[in-house]
Design a protein around this motif. Structure first.
Motif, PDB file in Angstrom:
ATOM      1  N   GLU A   8       1.014  -1.039   0.161  1.00 57.53           N
ATOM      2  CA  GLU A   8       0.172  -0.001   0.025  1.00 57.53           C
ATOM      3  C   GLU A   8       0.892   1.361   0.112  1.00 57.53           C
ATOM      4  O   GLU A   8       0.311   2.163  -0.653  1.00 57.53           O
ATOM      5  CB  GLU A   8      -1.049  -0.092   1.199  1.00 57.53           C
ATOM      6  CG  GLU A   8      -0.055   0.030   2.525  1.00 57.53           C
ATOM      7  CD  GLU A   8      -1.344  -0.191   3.661  1.00 57.53           C
ATOM      8  OE1 GLU A   8      -1.280   0.595   4.659  1.00 57.53           O
ATOM      9  OE2 GLU A   8      -2.139  -1.159   3.566  1.00 57.53           O
ATOM     10  N   CYS A  11       1.270   2.255  -3.638  1.00 60.43           N
ATOM     11  CA  CYS A  11       0.237   2.546  -4.621  1.00 60.43           C
ATOM     12  C   CYS A  11      -0.146   3.904  -4.560  1.00 60.43           C
ATOM     13  O   CYS A  11      -0.192   4.789  -3.530  1.00 60.43           O
ATOM     14  CB  CYS A  11      -1.058   1.614  -3.881  1.00 60.43           C
ATOM     15  SG  CYS A  11      -2.459   1.778  -4.953  1.00 60.43           S
ATOM     16  N   ASP A  13      -2.826   4.939  -6.445  1.00 55.72           N
ATOM     17  CA  ASP A  13      -4.314   5.380  -6.824  1.00 55.72           C
ATOM     18  C   ASP A  13      -4.536   5.557  -8.430  1.00 55.72           C
ATOM     19  O   ASP A  13      -5.319   6.215  -8.516  1.00 55.72           O
ATOM     20  CB  ASP A  13      -4.940   6.304  -5.948  1.00 55.72           C
ATOM     21  CG  ASP A  13      -6.361   6.195  -6.078  1.00 55.72           C
ATOM     22  OD1 ASP A  13      -6.855   5.214  -6.170  1.00 55.72           O
ATOM     23  OD2 ASP A  13      -7.004   7.350  -5.959  1.00 55.72           O
ATOM     24  N   CYS A  14      -3.646   4.990  -9.343  1.00 55.72           N
ATOM     25  CA  CYS A  14      -3.669   5.309 -10.639  1.00 55.72           C
ATOM     26  C   CYS A  14      -4.808   4.408 -11.330  1.00 55.72           C
ATOM     27  O   CYS A  14      -5.192   4.732 -12.385  1.00 55.72           O
ATOM     28  CB  CYS A  14      -2.155   5.112 -11.389  1.00 55.72           C
ATOM     29  SG  CYS A  14      -1.623   3.526 -11.363  1.00 55.72           S
ATOM     30  N   LYS A  15      -5.041   3.427 -10.755  1.00 56.48           N
ATOM     31  CA  LYS A  15      -5.878   2.264 -11.044  1.00 56.48           C
ATOM     32  C   LYS A  15      -5.664   1.554 -12.461  1.00 56.48           C
ATOM     33  O   LYS A  15      -6.602   0.919 -13.291  1.00 56.48           O
ATOM     34  CB  LYS A  15      -7.473   3.033 -11.247  1.00 56.48           C
ATOM     35  CG  LYS A  15      -7.841   3.499  -9.777  1.00 56.48           C
ATOM     36  CD  LYS A  15      -9.453   3.898 -10.068  1.00 56.48           C
ATOM     37  CE  LYS A  15      -9.824   4.345  -8.735  1.00 56.48           C
ATOM     38  NZ  LYS A  15      -9.149   4.479  -7.643  1.00 56.48           N
ATOM     39  N   VAL A  48      -8.999  -0.938  -6.588  1.00 56.94           N
ATOM     40  CA  VAL A  48      -8.201  -0.070  -5.779  1.00 56.94           C
ATOM     41  C   VAL A  48      -9.095   0.824  -4.687  1.00 56.94           C
ATOM     42  O   VAL A  48     -10.218   1.232  -5.073  1.00 56.94           O
ATOM     43  CB  VAL A  48      -7.583   0.974  -6.666  1.00 56.94           C
ATOM     44  CG1 VAL A  48      -6.693   1.834  -5.691  1.00 56.94           C
ATOM     45  CG2 VAL A  48      -6.411   0.193  -7.569  1.00 56.94           C
ATOM     46  N   GLU A  49      -9.008   0.502  -3.427  1.00 54.70           N
ATOM     47  CA  GLU A  49      -9.712   1.169  -2.635  1.00 54.70           C
ATOM     48  C   GLU A  49      -8.921   2.325  -1.686  1.00 54.70           C
ATOM     49  O   GLU A  49      -7.646   2.207  -1.863  1.00 54.70           O
ATOM     50  CB  GLU A  49     -10.145   0.146  -1.227  1.00 54.70           C
ATOM     51  CG  GLU A  49     -10.853  -1.228  -1.837  1.00 54.70           C
ATOM     52  CD  GLU A  49     -12.284  -0.691  -1.930  1.00 54.70           C
ATOM     53  OE1 GLU A  49     -12.597   0.358  -1.299  1.00 54.70           O
ATOM     54  OE2 GLU A  49     -12.853  -1.398  -2.692  1.00 54.70           O
ATOM     55  N   GLY A  51      -7.583   6.232  -1.578  1.00 52.33           N
ATOM     56  CA  GLY A  51      -7.833   7.613  -2.306  1.00 52.33           C
ATOM     57  C   GLY A  51      -6.425   7.983  -2.537  1.00 52.33           C
ATOM     58  O   GLY A  51      -5.306   7.360  -2.329  1.00 52.33           O
ATOM     59  N   LEU A  52      -5.999   9.246  -2.790  1.00 55.04           N
ATOM     60  CA  LEU A  52      -4.662   9.696  -3.082  1.00 55.04           C
ATOM     61  C   LEU A  52      -4.028   9.726  -1.912  1.00 55.04           C
ATOM     62  O   LEU A  52      -2.574   9.539  -2.178  1.00 55.04           O
ATOM     63  CB  LEU A  52      -4.772  11.085  -3.679  1.00 55.04           C
ATOM     64  CG  LEU A  52      -5.512  11.385  -5.079  1.00 55.04           C
ATOM     65  CD1 LEU A  52      -5.365  12.857  -5.371  1.00 55.04           C
ATOM     66  CD2 LEU A  52      -4.589  10.801  -5.964  1.00 55.04           C
ATOM     67  N   SER A  55      -4.027   4.298  -0.542  1.00 51.73           N
ATOM     68  CA  SER A  55      -4.706   3.457  -1.460  1.00 51.73           C
ATOM     69  C   SER A  55      -4.116   2.273  -1.498  1.00 51.73           C
ATOM     70  O   SER A  55      -2.621   1.942  -1.165  1.00 51.73           O
ATOM     71  CB  SER A  55      -4.901   3.976  -3.056  1.00 51.73           C
ATOM     72  OG  SER A  55      -3.807   4.275  -3.422  1.00 51.73           O
TER      73      SER A  55
END
Length: 154
Positions: A8, A11, A13-15, A48-49, A51-52, A55
């Motif tokens: 995490e 990550c 958060d780019c999805k 993806v759970e 946010g910025l 995530s």
């Protein structure tokens, strides 16, 4: 067996993992068509759970003792005894959602675009019959926040 794990802290958060997964599971294998014209719309099996600020990608752990398989009343959820890959067969799924409630990680979801609603989950981008290569979500992650490593399981 090899499993996907999320880091995490890496990550962003780019999805991109979601896009790669949805494209892989589409009929056309084309990103634009998968998102715009295919019906039913292909479902990404990783999501993806967060946010910025924080995530993480959530995906199936292919547990040693999968509760989704234990709870499946129709036999649609199975674990391959050779590869350890847990899969869902949409032809057998009756849409009861027991597997959704039994998964301790929230990795099984229901596709409501089809009439009865069927369960779907990460299949490691393979058919569960052999040693799958690097899953599409792992390959697409720009920060390597998803890793595919040998593991004893959850």
């Amino acid at each position: 067996m090899k499993r996907i794990y999320a880091i995490e802290q890496w990550c962003i958060d780019c999805k991109r993992c979601e896009v790669a997964c949805k494209t892989f599971h589409s009929q056309s294998k084309d990103t634009v068509k998968a998102f715009t014209v295919e019906y039913p719309e292909p479902q990404n099996r990783v999501r993806v759970e967060g946010g910025l600020q924080l995530s993480v990608a959530v995906n199936c752990r292919h547990c040693a003792d999968p509760k989704c398989v234990e709870g499946c009343i129709s036999g649609a959820m199975t674990k391959n005894p050779v590869t350890g890959v847990v899969t869902s067969n949409p032809e057998k799924c009756v849409g009861c959602r027991t597997c959704v409630g039994m998964c301790p990680f929230g990795c099984v979801r229901i596709e409501d675009a089809v009439e009865k609603g069927v369960a779907y989950k990460c299949d490691l981008c393979g058919d569960g019959l052999g040693q799958p290569g690097e899953p599409s979500c792992v390959a697409a992650c720009p920060n390597r926040a998803l890793i595919y490593v040998e593991s004893e399981g959850c």
